[in-house]
Structure formats: C-alpha cells, structure tokens
Design a protein around this motif. Structure first.
Motif, mmCIF file in Angstrom:
data_model
loop_
_atom_site.group_PDB
_atom_site.id
_atom_site.type_symbol
_atom_site.label_atom_id
_atom_site.label_comp_id
_atom_site.label_asym_id
_atom_site.label_seq_id
_atom_site.Cartn_x
_atom_site.Cartn_y
_atom_site.Cartn_z
ATOM 1 N N ILE A 155 0.715 -1.059 0.148
ATOM 2 C CA ILE A 155 -0.036 0.125 -0.253
ATOM 3 C C ILE A 155 0.888 1.446 -0.072
ATOM 4 O O ILE A 155 0.746 2.245 -1.085
ATOM 5 C CB ILE A 155 -1.216 -0.147 1.223
ATOM 6 C CG1 ILE A 155 -2.262 -0.966 1.031
ATOM 7 C CG2 ILE A 155 -1.471 1.415 1.239
ATOM 8 C CD1 ILE A 155 -2.661 -1.337 2.490
ATOM 9 N N GLU A 156 1.936 1.555 0.814
ATOM 10 C CA GLU A 156 2.990 2.088 1.175
ATOM 11 C C GLU A 156 3.767 2.165 -0.196
ATOM 12 O O GLU A 156 3.753 3.683 -0.486
ATOM 13 C CB GLU A 156 3.876 2.463 2.489
ATOM 14 C CG GLU A 156 3.796 2.458 3.187
ATOM 15 C CD GLU A 156 4.894 2.485 4.272
ATOM 16 O OE1 GLU A 156 5.814 2.206 3.743
ATOM 17 O OE2 GLU A 156 4.346 2.850 5.534
ATOM 18 N N ALA A 157 4.213 1.621 -1.165
ATOM 19 C CA ALA A 157 4.264 1.688 -2.783
ATOM 20 C C ALA A 157 3.759 2.142 -3.860
ATOM 21 O O ALA A 157 4.043 2.683 -4.442
ATOM 22 C CB ALA A 157 5.439 -0.148 -2.774
ATOM 23 N N LEU A 158 2.501 1.459 -3.942
ATOM 24 C CA LEU A 158 1.210 1.997 -4.758
ATOM 25 C C LEU A 158 1.056 3.278 -4.281
ATOM 26 O O LEU A 158 0.802 4.095 -4.999
ATOM 27 C CB LEU A 158 0.569 1.140 -4.141
ATOM 28 C CG LEU A 158 0.509 0.030 -4.965
ATOM 29 C CD1 LEU A 158 -0.843 -0.729 -5.151
ATOM 30 C CD2 LEU A 158 0.510 0.140 -6.337
ATOM 31 N N HIS A 159 0.602 4.159 -3.464
ATOM 32 C CA HIS A 159 0.836 5.216 -2.607
ATOM 33 C C HIS A 159 2.288 6.559 -3.581
ATOM 34 O O HIS A 159 1.297 7.196 -3.681
ATOM 35 C CB HIS A 159 0.546 6.001 -1.124
ATOM 36 C CG HIS A 159 -1.079 5.610 -1.003
ATOM 37 N ND1 HIS A 159 -2.092 5.901 -1.371
ATOM 38 C CD2 HIS A 159 -1.020 4.327 -0.283
ATOM 39 C CE1 HIS A 159 -3.350 5.344 -0.610
ATOM 40 N NE2 HIS A 159 -2.432 4.527 0.721
ATOM 41 N N SER A 160 3.118 5.952 -3.080
ATOM 42 C CA SER A 160 4.067 6.427 -3.950
ATOM 43 C C SER A 160 4.141 6.842 -5.293
ATOM 44 O O SER A 160 4.578 8.022 -4.756
ATOM 45 C CB SER A 160 5.264 6.613 -2.963
ATOM 46 O OG SER A 160 6.538 6.904 -3.552
ATOM 47 N N LEU A 161 4.042 5.639 -5.363
ATOM 48 C CA LEU A 161 3.828 5.829 -7.172
ATOM 49 C C LEU A 161 2.541 6.507 -7.285
ATOM 50 O O LEU A 161 3.056 7.509 -8.166
ATOM 51 C CB LEU A 161 3.984 3.954 -7.670
ATOM 52 C CG LEU A 161 5.214 3.053 -6.905
ATOM 53 C CD1 LEU A 161 4.724 2.202 -7.854
ATOM 54 C CD2 LEU A 161 6.459 3.782 -8.212
#
Length: 168
Positions: free
Chosen positions: A47-53
């Motif tokens: 979830i963190e990676a997707l939000h960052s992207l």
C-alpha cells in the motif's frame, strides 16, 4: 528424590523457554510500534509503495528510489517473526529428544552438548537475521548448529530404542 528426573533437560528447557518468550515479546513490541496486528507488514508495504507511485504519477516505477523490502519499516517485523518462528519450529523437538535421551541413559555430555549447542546456535541465527546484510556467516552457523544437535539426539534415540526393542 523419587520419580523420574531429567535435570539437564529441565535446566536447558527452562532457559530455552525464557528465550522463546523474549523472542515472542520482541515480535509484539515491533508490531505495536509499527501498527501491524496481523501478518508481517507485506500488505502495508505494498500500500505504501502504491501510494508513493501514485503521488509521483508512476514516474519512479523504474527508478532505484523505490523502497526495497529490506529498507521498509516492516522488514524489522518480518525478521522478528522469522527469528521467533525458526526457534519455535525446532526447539520443541530438541527438548523432547534431549529429555528422552536423558531418560534412556544417554551420556550426560551428549545431552549437555546438544542443548548448549542448540541454544548458542539460536543466538547466532538471531544475530545473523538482525544484520542489514542479505548474507551473514552467522546464519549458516546458526542453522547448522541447530540441526546437528537434533540429528545427534535423533540418532541416539533410534539407537537406544532399537537396543531395547530388539535386544541389541
């Protein structure tokens, strides 16, 4: 004192149980600190990676700026879970085998050496997994040091059982 006594197994078993509780508590404290009540944080990492992207319009998708799992705040929980899990996967069998060996008259040195080696190997394994490197020389030492006592006690168990069962 009457009855069946296995003082060596009781001594090391108690120490290993306390160590197991320490590992369990370590997992709980990491879980509380990073707010993950179930699992190892994989869901939260994704979830963190997707939000960052998404915030960067997927501009960094091929960039080295994307956090690797080893850099994630959840990696500490994954390590704590595996350290505890590896201990729990093997500690009961080594304690059981040591107790049976002690009851069946194994040389006391075998019981002492097996349980002490197992305990030290688990400490080496923990130290290896707590490093930030993907490989540490302590890890194979910890794994081998955990397997050898189980193998030695298992061989003694087969030997002492066969001796009694078959009158060898």
């Amino acid at each position: 004192m009457s009855g069946i006594n296995v003082p060596i197994t009781a001594f090391y078993g108690g120490i290993l149980a306390i160590y197991g509780l320490y590992l369990q508590t370590s997992c709980i404290l990491v879980r509380r600190r990073i707010h993950v009540s179930l699992g190892d944080g994989t869901r939260e990492t994704i979830i963190e990676a997707l939000h960052s992207l998404h915030e960067n319009n997927f501009a960094n998708i091929n960039s080295k700026e994307i956090t690797t799992p080893f850099e994630s705040k959840f990696w500490e929980l994954t390590r704590a879970i595996r350290i505890h899990g590896n201990f729990i996967e093997s500690a009961p069998i080594v304690i059981l085998l040591a107790g049976l060996a002690e009851l069946n008259g194994a040389p006391l040195f075998l019981v002492h050496a097996s349980l002490a080696t197992f305990g030290i190997s688990r400490l080496l394994h923990m130290a290896a997994l707590k490093t930030k490197r993907a490989y540490s020389v302590l890890r194979p030492l910890g794994v081998t040091g955990g397997a050898v006592p189980i193998l030695a006690l298992a061989i003694y168990g087969v030997y002492s059982g066969a001796r009694t069962i078959f009158g060898l």
